[in-house]
Design a protein around this motif. Structure first.
Motif, PDB file in Angstrom:
ATOM      1  N   ILE A   1      12.511  10.657  -5.493  1.00 47.13           N
ATOM      2  CA  ILE A   1      12.087   9.913  -4.299  1.00 47.13           C
ATOM      3  C   ILE A   1      11.746   8.476  -4.689  1.00 47.13           C
ATOM      4  N   VAL A   2      10.987   8.304  -5.766  1.00 42.49           N
ATOM      5  CA  VAL A   2      10.619   6.953  -6.215  1.00 42.49           C
ATOM      6  C   VAL A   2      11.874   6.166  -6.596  1.00 42.49           C
ATOM      7  N   LYS A   3      12.796   6.804  -7.281  1.00 44.80           N
ATOM      8  CA  LYS A   3      14.053   6.147  -7.665  1.00 44.80           C
ATOM      9  C   LYS A   3      14.851   5.726  -6.430  1.00 44.80           C
TER      10      LYS A   3
ATOM     11  N   ARG B   1       7.950   6.941   5.207  1.00 47.48           N
ATOM     12  CA  ARG B   1       8.596   8.248   5.391  1.00 47.48           C
ATOM     13  C   ARG B   1       8.722   8.977   4.057  1.00 47.48           C
ATOM     14  N   HIS B   2       9.190   8.267   3.039  1.00 45.52           N
ATOM     15  CA  HIS B   2       9.352   8.895   1.734  1.00 45.52           C
ATOM     16  C   HIS B   2       8.012   9.174   1.056  1.00 45.52           C
ATOM     17  N   ALA B   3       7.010   8.357   1.326  1.00 39.23           N
ATOM     18  CA  ALA B   3       5.667   8.656   0.798  1.00 39.23           C
ATOM     19  C   ALA B   3       5.149   9.957   1.412  1.00 39.23           C
ATOM     20  N   GLY B   4       5.468  10.202   2.663  1.00 46.10           N
ATOM     21  CA  GLY B   4       5.100  11.468   3.300  1.00 46.10           C
ATOM     22  C   GLY B   4       5.820  12.644   2.669  1.00 46.10           C
ATOM     23  N   HIS B   5       7.112  12.468   2.360  1.00 50.69           N
ATOM     24  CA  HIS B   5       7.836  13.512   1.641  1.00 50.69           C
ATOM     25  C   HIS B   5       7.147  13.787   0.306  1.00 50.69           C
ATOM     26  N   ALA B   6       6.781  12.715  -0.381  1.00 51.10           N
ATOM     27  CA  ALA B   6       6.151  12.853  -1.698  1.00 51.10           C
ATOM     28  C   ALA B   6       4.809  13.578  -1.599  1.00 51.10           C
ATOM     29  N   ASP B   7       4.064  13.337  -0.520  1.00 53.22           N
ATOM     30  CA  ASP B   7       2.799  14.062  -0.317  1.00 53.22           C
ATOM     31  C   ASP B   7       3.032  15.569  -0.333  1.00 53.22           C
TER      32      ASP B   7
ATOM     33  N   VAL C   1       0.837  -1.208   0.000  1.00 56.56           N
ATOM     34  CA  VAL C   1       0.000   0.000   0.000  1.00 56.56           C
ATOM     35  C   VAL C   1       0.868   1.252   0.000  1.00 56.56           C
ATOM     36  N   ARG C   2       1.921   1.287   0.827  1.00 55.46           N
ATOM     37  CA  ARG C   2       2.795   2.459   0.865  1.00 55.46           C
ATOM     38  C   ARG C   2       3.501   2.662  -0.473  1.00 55.46           C
ATOM     39  N   ARG C   3       3.929   1.566  -1.106  1.00 50.79           N
ATOM     40  CA  ARG C   3       4.533   1.675  -2.439  1.00 50.79           C
ATOM     41  C   ARG C   3       3.544   2.293  -3.417  1.00 50.79           C
ATOM     42  N   SER C   4       2.320   1.822  -3.376  1.00 43.75           N
ATOM     43  CA  SER C   4       1.280   2.329  -4.271  1.00 43.75           C
ATOM     44  C   SER C   4       1.019   3.805  -4.012  1.00 43.75           C
ATOM     45  N   ASN C   5       0.956   4.187  -2.729  1.00 42.91           N
ATOM     46  CA  ASN C   5       0.774   5.600  -2.374  1.00 42.91           C
ATOM     47  C   ASN C   5       1.884   6.452  -2.965  1.00 42.91           C
ATOM     48  N   LEU C   6       3.112   5.985  -2.833  1.00 39.92           N
ATOM     49  CA  LEU C   6       4.266   6.719  -3.335  1.00 39.92           C
ATOM     50  C   LEU C   6       4.201   6.864  -4.853  1.00 39.92           C
TER      51      LEU C   6
END
Length: 197
Positions: free
Chosen positions: A44-46, A144-150, A13-18
């Protein structure tokens, strides 16, 4: 569903969010720097790709089948995993995301939570790990990185949350959001009247 399945599902789910943070963006917007240090969505994804490739590949003796030059080359420049050079596209990074996710998923599905591994880049006294420990570590890093991406996505075009139907977001018009932000700014300024606290 056991603990391993739950942790794995949270990671998916976190991967998908990102990855969803790239949806609908131009090549330029997905890769342009949005902070003084150059943080950008595609970078960030990379970066998260490299994290998973290392932790679910090298740590458990299951190497990712293709090289990641920004990690594998001894002369790779610092932070090369956090941005895209001209010859790399957002589509390349999305494809990499799917490839590393499949590779990581295969490792998680093949091994029990207590499977041993070695993290060679950690301090010697911490290097011996289990799949469970690594799964929690990577899940936390991905979140954490998904939050950065948000935040980065909101800076680019105002998109927030998981899209227009996200029930976790307060419903406001753009004008109401502007008024809300102005109110927060006014409170911040008022807090320092009479000198810095």
């Amino acid at each position: 569903m056991d603990l391993e399945d739950h942790l794995h599902e949270y990671l998916k789910v976190r991967r998908s969010n990102l990855l969803a943070k790239l949806d609908g963006l131009s090549e330029h917007d997905a890769r342009r720097p949005m902070t003084p240090r150059g943080t950008n969505l595609a970078g960030i994804v990379k970066h998260v790709a490299g994290v998973e490739v290392g932790y679910f590949g090298e740590v458990f003796g299951r190497p990712f089948p293709r090289p990641l030059p920004w990690f594998d080359d001894d002369d790779a420049e610092p932070d090369a995993d956090f941005w895209l050079p001209e010859d790399q596209t957002v589509a390349d990074v999305v494809e990499l995301h799917h490839a590393y996710a499949a590779h990581s998923d295969a490792t998680i599905e093949a091994l029990p939570l207590d499977a041993p591994g070695i993290v060679p880049w950690w301090e010697p006294e911490r290097r011996e790990v289990t799949l469970g420990r690594v799964l929690v570590h990577v899940l936390a890093e991905t979140a954490r990185h998904a939050g950065h991406a948000d935040i980065v996505r909101e800076l680019i075009d105002g998109a927030a949350g998981m899209g227009p139907g996200d029930v976790n977001l307060t419903r406001r018009t753009p004008q109401e959001w502007a008024a809300h932000r102005a109110r927060i700014e006014a409170a911040a300024r008022a807090s320092t009247r009479g000198g810095e606290r």
